[in-house]
Design an enzyme around this catalytic site. Sequence first.
Site, mmCIF file in Angstrom:
data_model
loop_
_atom_site.group_PDB
_atom_site.id
_atom_site.type_symbol
_atom_site.label_atom_id
_atom_site.label_comp_id
_atom_site.label_asym_id
_atom_site.label_seq_id
_atom_site.Cartn_x
_atom_site.Cartn_y
_atom_site.Cartn_z
ATOM 1 N N SER A 225 0.835 -1.189 0.000
ATOM 2 C CA SER A 225 0.000 0.000 0.000
ATOM 3 C C SER A 225 0.883 1.258 0.000
ATOM 4 O O SER A 225 1.738 1.408 -0.877
ATOM 5 C CB SER A 225 -0.930 -0.069 1.216
ATOM 6 O OG SER A 225 -1.981 0.828 1.121
ATOM 7 N N ASP A 452 -8.596 -3.992 -6.550
ATOM 8 C CA ASP A 452 -8.129 -3.408 -5.292
ATOM 9 C C ASP A 452 -8.882 -2.102 -5.047
ATOM 10 O O ASP A 452 -8.910 -1.229 -5.909
ATOM 11 C CB ASP A 452 -6.624 -3.145 -5.384
ATOM 12 C CG ASP A 452 -5.993 -2.763 -4.060
ATOM 13 O OD1 ASP A 452 -6.569 -1.929 -3.337
ATOM 14 O OD2 ASP A 452 -4.912 -3.283 -3.753
ATOM 15 N N HIS A 480 -7.336 -5.727 -1.040
ATOM 16 C CA HIS A 480 -6.200 -4.804 -1.060
ATOM 17 C C HIS A 480 -4.909 -5.565 -0.835
ATOM 18 O O HIS A 480 -4.733 -6.205 0.199
ATOM 19 C CB HIS A 480 -6.408 -3.750 0.031
ATOM 20 C CG HIS A 480 -5.356 -2.689 0.073
ATOM 21 N ND1 HIS A 480 -4.804 -2.154 -1.063
ATOM 22 C CD2 HIS A 480 -4.764 -2.051 1.119
ATOM 23 C CE1 HIS A 480 -3.916 -1.244 -0.722
ATOM 24 N NE2 HIS A 480 -3.868 -1.162 0.597
#
Length: 511
Positions: A225, A452, A480
């Site tokens: 991320s 995502d 994610h």
Amino acid sequence: MDSRRLLRNSATALAVGGLVLSGCTDRSGAVAPSSSASGAAGPAALGAYYGQKVTWRDCGVPDFQCGTVRVPLDYAKPDGEQIELAVSRAKATGPGKRLGSLLVNPGGPGGSSVGYVQGYAGIGYPAPVRARYDIVGVDPRGVARSEPVECLTGPQMDAYTQVDVTPDTAAEQDALAGSYKGFAAACKKRSGKVLPHVSTVEAARDMDIVRAVLGDEKLTYVGASYGTFLGATYAELFPGRVGRLVLDGAMDPSLTAEQLNREQTAGFETSINAFAADCVKKADCPLGTESVPAALDALRGFFRETDAKPVPTGESRQLGESLATTGVIAAMYDESAWPQLREALTRAMGGEGSALLALADSYYERESDGTYANLMFANAAVNCLDLPPAFPGPASVEKAVPSFEKASPVFGRNLAWAALNCTYWPAPATGRPHRITAEGAAPIVVVGTTRDPATPYKWARSLAEQLSSGTLLTYDGDGHTAYGRGSDCIDTAINTYLLEGTPPQDGKRCS
């Protein structure tokens, strides 16, 4: 809510975000590394930092050691004030020759790497990887145990998270702007010293000191991320020190804050559509079983109802539209949370909001005693330094709302207004959007998940294309990030790269 450039990793609560010092920045914001940035040792002025030793001690957590690493608060003044970064490691278990340290970052900005290592990576990463590497987490500056940014008290945060983020009147717009101004003022009051010094560039420079202190010639790293932006920034600053880098759930550093927010909004729309498509197949779907469009209409109707009349939760806080939306968004990060969301929506639509409130609380890292981790404080502090604000004021948000609603009829208005928070930040942004090429770096694996919600797949494609040595690995699925989430194909490709140095073929797809 604060900025919706909050990213999370499914294994721990997390959230997007640059540029400063030792190199110079041109008008595009791109860093020109100094000659020392790619050498074997730190700059002379930083020699004491690069040459320090870590005193490892017991963490109170079985099989983990903890320590601290000193770094300068301000890299422009290396002889000035210092801060300490918290570090934790699980030593390589063997068998096989130790390959060095594997640094991990779970995202954020604001996610605790120490917590991630102790709670997941150091015990849950594939055994062959843990056998050959010390798994290391470093809380970035401003986060958790490393000079944490502090802002609101628990009761103040409770009030902040309940402010209406879909203002319908001028008075509601003023109230929302006032909440962001109050948040920023509280951060300045409680953490004014560190606020100008928690950028991603500074965190990347810190990471190079940690690399050297751990005795590694090059950095081996898995960033999820926001951690992909941190890793890409490191590669930009220190291309000659890049070892094996995995950037999972990638960000696109070339986008402005407004673009990032709008494109992430579209990512959440993709995910809520996938949730609705799954939900309508089930007899207990609280949104009905007629069709996906009808289910999404029902969800929007539920949000409108909570805006007008919050749902009781059995405690002093009620479930208004802001917390209800956050609870739904929290479940978008991992499809394994969809059954929990169905149940929470069923109860909330029936007049009992505690389950959906619990999802929102998990997103905000609110504890049962009413205290909050510093995730949201660090998230805003880093984001607001890394990029200029998305909007100069409420009028600009109002003009942008239609484009956000086009990106997501479900979340658009909420997420457009949530992007206003950096407008009032007391520390001016030091970063600018720019492409990262990291010329001269070893192969870097960029991982993207097709559906995502938080880091849209197009960002991974873009980052892999920008990086001169980028290799794109695609997971065709929901949720994610991809590594360690159930795909043997993804895990095998990344494990092979980490253990043998062989990246997957560019464009490889897994499901």
